[in-house]
Design an enzyme around this catalytic site. Structure first.
Site, mmCIF file in Angstrom:
data_model
loop_
_atom_site.group_PDB
_atom_site.id
_atom_site.type_symbol
_atom_site.label_atom_id
_atom_site.label_comp_id
_atom_site.label_asym_id
_atom_site.label_seq_id
_atom_site.Cartn_x
_atom_site.Cartn_y
_atom_site.Cartn_z
ATOM 1 N N THR A 50 0.832 -1.210 0.000
ATOM 2 C CA THR A 50 0.000 0.000 0.000
ATOM 3 C C THR A 50 0.863 1.255 0.000
ATOM 4 O O THR A 50 0.427 2.310 -0.461
ATOM 5 C CB THR A 50 -0.928 -0.014 1.222
ATOM 6 O OG1 THR A 50 -1.646 -1.251 1.246
ATOM 7 C CG2 THR A 50 -1.924 1.135 1.181
ATOM 8 N N TYR A 138 5.062 -12.306 4.479
ATOM 9 C CA TYR A 138 3.932 -11.740 3.733
ATOM 10 C C TYR A 138 3.616 -12.649 2.541
ATOM 11 O O TYR A 138 4.361 -12.702 1.569
ATOM 12 C CB TYR A 138 4.326 -10.334 3.285
ATOM 13 C CG TYR A 138 3.295 -9.516 2.545
ATOM 14 C CD1 TYR A 138 1.961 -9.909 2.430
ATOM 15 C CD2 TYR A 138 3.661 -8.302 1.962
ATOM 16 C CE1 TYR A 138 1.043 -9.141 1.753
ATOM 17 C CE2 TYR A 138 2.747 -7.514 1.288
ATOM 18 C CZ TYR A 138 1.445 -7.944 1.181
ATOM 19 O OH TYR A 138 0.532 -7.169 0.506
ATOM 20 N N LYS A 166 1.513 -12.461 7.552
ATOM 21 C CA LYS A 166 0.399 -11.718 6.970
ATOM 22 C C LYS A 166 -0.129 -12.549 5.806
ATOM 23 O O LYS A 166 0.603 -12.815 4.845
ATOM 24 C CB LYS A 166 0.831 -10.341 6.471
ATOM 25 C CG LYS A 166 -0.312 -9.579 5.783
ATOM 26 C CD LYS A 166 0.149 -8.270 5.164
ATOM 27 C CE LYS A 166 -1.013 -7.558 4.475
ATOM 28 N NZ LYS A 166 -0.599 -6.299 3.808
#
Length: 299
Positions: A50, A138, A166
């Site tokens: 992001t 991740y 994550k």
């Protein structure tokens, strides 16, 4: 440094605001980060997907880290810096830099584009973990082109300095498989629309883009779920689903940046190529959804 006990709740993968010319907008970044910390988020993630991490260099990461630490101040909010790349040596160097910058942990993505074997993925994370900082692994196969097998995840999660995972795998299947083997390190849900399902399966919380614009609601949903008020949690979550879906109609972080700029939380919605601003059709749908000032854009 981040402990496993701190890896819970709502972590916010903050955007990286840019000026129209593409330079960092540190003023907007500090303002936004300060607002999110003040609302009670459990962790601040800088330079993740992001945050447009592929376009942010080491000098800019240092500036963002300093601004984030200033925004956090005395609050007990862990600072996580994104350091993962598709080059193990570069990822190690960025992780070493994160340690020098005072990060509490790093977020490291499965190597993208290279399409490494499962053994290659394991050795990649082993090298990053050897730096000594807590590492959040991740998993996001939709962006990396590679999916970790459950045995791969289990082996990585057993490594020293691996703090947790994550999970943006697109379902809760990986989380279910991990839980079937017994207690494991914390898993944060990275698919916003799956938050409650993931919590039901055993996730420790979420790392959620949508919390930029609905932080208070997501925090309350998490608290209600943890307190056993499941009906309340679902009643609060249901109205957020249309917004969540719209937030991913075009590639993240373009929709959330447009929303934040329209709300005045960042000065500009500028993205760095190859990311581009959202189209007029999605802008209209976001306006119709009533998520801008005048209809309770909660920031």
């Amino acid at each position: 440094m981040l402990t496993e006990q701190q890896l819970h709740g709502i972590y916010l993968p903050v955007v990286t605001p840019f000026l129209p010319g593409g330079e960092l907008d540190l003023e907007s970044f500090h303002k936004l980060s300060s607002s999110l910390v003040a609302q009670g988020i459990h962790g601040l993630v800088v330079n993740g997907t992001t945050g447009e991490s592929p376009t942010v260099n080491a000098e800019e990461l240092s500036l963002l880290s300093a601004a984030a630490k200033s925004a956090i101040g005395a609050a007990e909010v862990p600072l996580v810096l994104g350091t993962g790349t598709n080059d193990t040596r570069a990822s190690v160097k960025k992780t070493e830099l994160a340690g020098k910058l005072g990060a509490d942990a790093v977020l490291a993505v499965v190597p993208y584009y290279n399409k490494p074997s499962q053994r290659g993925i394991i050795e990649h994370f082993r090298k990053i973990a050897e730096v000594g900082l807590p590492v959040i692994v991740y998993e996001i196969p939709g962006r990396t082109g590679v999916k970790m097998e459950v045995d791969t995840v289990r082996e990585i999660m057993e490594m020293e300095n691996i703090a947790g995972l994550k999970d943006c795998s697109g379902s809760c299947d990986l989380l279910r498989e991990l839980r079937a083997y017994g207690p494991s390190k914390p898993v944060l849900c990275g698919d916003d629309a799956s938050l409650l399902e993931a919590l039901e399966v055993g996730a420790a919380g979420g790392m959620l883009v949508s919390a930029h614009v609905r932080a208070a609601e997501f925090l309350n949903i998490y608290r209600n779920f943890r307190a056993g008020r499941f009906d309340e949690a679902y009643a609060e979550f249901e109205p957020l689903l249309p917004l969540i879906r719209l937030m991913f109609e075009e590639p993240n972080p373009a929709p959330v940046k447009w929303l934040l700029s329209e709300a005045g939380q960042i000065a500009h919605g500028t993205l760095r190529l190859p990311m581009v601003e959202i189209g007029q059709e999605l802008r209209g749908r976001l306006l119709q959804a009533g998520v801008l000032p005048g209809d309770a854009l909660a920031l």
